[in-house]
Design an enzyme around this catalytic site. Structure first.
Site, mmCIF file in Angstrom:
data_model
loop_
_atom_site.group_PDB
_atom_site.id
_atom_site.type_symbol
_atom_site.label_atom_id
_atom_site.label_comp_id
_atom_site.label_asym_id
_atom_site.label_seq_id
_atom_site.Cartn_x
_atom_site.Cartn_y
_atom_site.Cartn_z
ATOM 1 N N LYS A 57 0.829 -1.208 0.000
ATOM 2 C CA LYS A 57 0.000 0.000 0.000
ATOM 3 C C LYS A 57 0.866 1.262 0.000
ATOM 4 C CE LYS A 57 -3.927 -2.086 2.446
ATOM 5 N NZ LYS A 57 -4.746 -2.042 3.681
ATOM 6 N N CYS A 75 -0.642 0.747 6.156
ATOM 7 C CA CYS A 75 -0.949 -0.144 7.278
ATOM 8 C C CYS A 75 -1.894 -1.245 6.805
ATOM 9 C CB CYS A 75 -1.628 0.611 8.430
ATOM 10 S SG CYS A 75 -0.623 1.864 9.217
ATOM 11 N N ASP A 76 -1.776 -2.397 7.427
ATOM 12 C CA ASP A 76 -2.737 -3.457 7.162
ATOM 13 C C ASP A 76 -2.817 -4.360 8.390
ATOM 14 O OD1 ASP A 76 -4.325 -4.596 4.669
ATOM 15 O OD2 ASP A 76 -3.651 -6.293 5.866
ATOM 16 N N SER A 77 -4.016 -4.819 8.687
ATOM 17 C CA SER A 77 -4.242 -5.663 9.861
ATOM 18 C C SER A 77 -4.707 -7.050 9.466
ATOM 19 C CB SER A 77 -5.274 -5.017 10.794
ATOM 20 O OG SER A 77 -4.826 -3.764 11.271
ATOM 21 N N GLY A 112 0.576 -4.460 10.373
ATOM 22 C CA GLY A 112 1.827 -4.106 9.715
ATOM 23 C C GLY A 112 1.864 -2.623 9.404
#
Length: 212
Positions: A57, A75-77, A112
């Site tokens: 991203k 960000c990524d969850s 992340g």
């Protein structure tokens, strides 16, 4: 004064955390195909998946016009239960099944973070993962159905939120609660420090909200 951060995410929860921390930002959506990317990468752990998606991203947005000489945060969850990665369920029946499996148990939410500094040539990228264990209460079938009917869990990793209705089912969080919401501010502070930027440099009392 640094230019506002670019947040490569359309998450209202992440935007809210940045606002509360007094960090000004612009929002630019990456449009990364998360499912296709994960499929192309091959087997990854839940933690690795969160970081890889965050990096994708940030790097996608960093290449867009207007991102020059800026700091871009992706960000990524990913929610982990029994070693399996769970992203957004999208469909109600999928959410019901997942939440039923989580009832009375503990899972881990990995978020992340990837920061790209386009002020440098070539651009510099730094990443980190913040994780927290989440213990859920025992939920009845009716409670699960009622929660899913609100629509809240359909577009969030793990099918729950800590800053919304889902919080009534969370008994304990061990780790950074902001990571569960979607952005660890302490992790962001360290990433900013790594590229020579202090988060407090933005605290001039004038930039407190999303400018996008």
């Amino acid at each position: 004064m640094e230019l506002p951060l670019i947040l490569a995410s359309q998450s209202p929860a992440r935007a809210g955390l940045l606002r509360k921390a007094g960090i000004p930002f612009d929002t630019v959506v990456s449009h990364v195909d998360e499912d296709a990317l994960v499929a192309a990468e091959g087997p990854l752990s839940p933690r690795e998946t969160a970081l890889r998606l965050a990096r994708a991203k940030a790097e996608a947005v960093a290449q867009l016009p207007g991102s020059e000489n800026r700091l871009v945060l992706g960000c990524d969850s990913v929610f982990e239960l029994d070693g399996v990665s769970y992203g957004k369920p999208y469909e109600a029946e999928v959410a019901v099944q997942r939440i039923a499996a989580m009832s009375g148990r503990t899972g881990t939410l990995h978020t992340g973070h990837w920061l790209v500094d386009t002020r440098r040539e070539p651009a510099l990228g730094e990443g980190a993962v913040a994780s927290a264990d989440v213990r859920f209460a025992h939920m009845s079938a009716a409670e699960i159905r009622d929660y899913v009917a609100t629509g809240e869990p359909l577009q969030v990793a793990g099918s729950f939120t800590l800053d919304g209705r889902g919080s009534v089912f969370v008994e304990q969080v061990v780790g950074d609660p902001n990571a569960v919401i979607g952005l660890s501010l302490s992790t962001l502070r360290e990433l900013l420090r790594a590229v020579g930027v202090s988060a407090t440099a933005w605290w001039d009392g004038t930039a407190q909200s999303d400018r996008s």
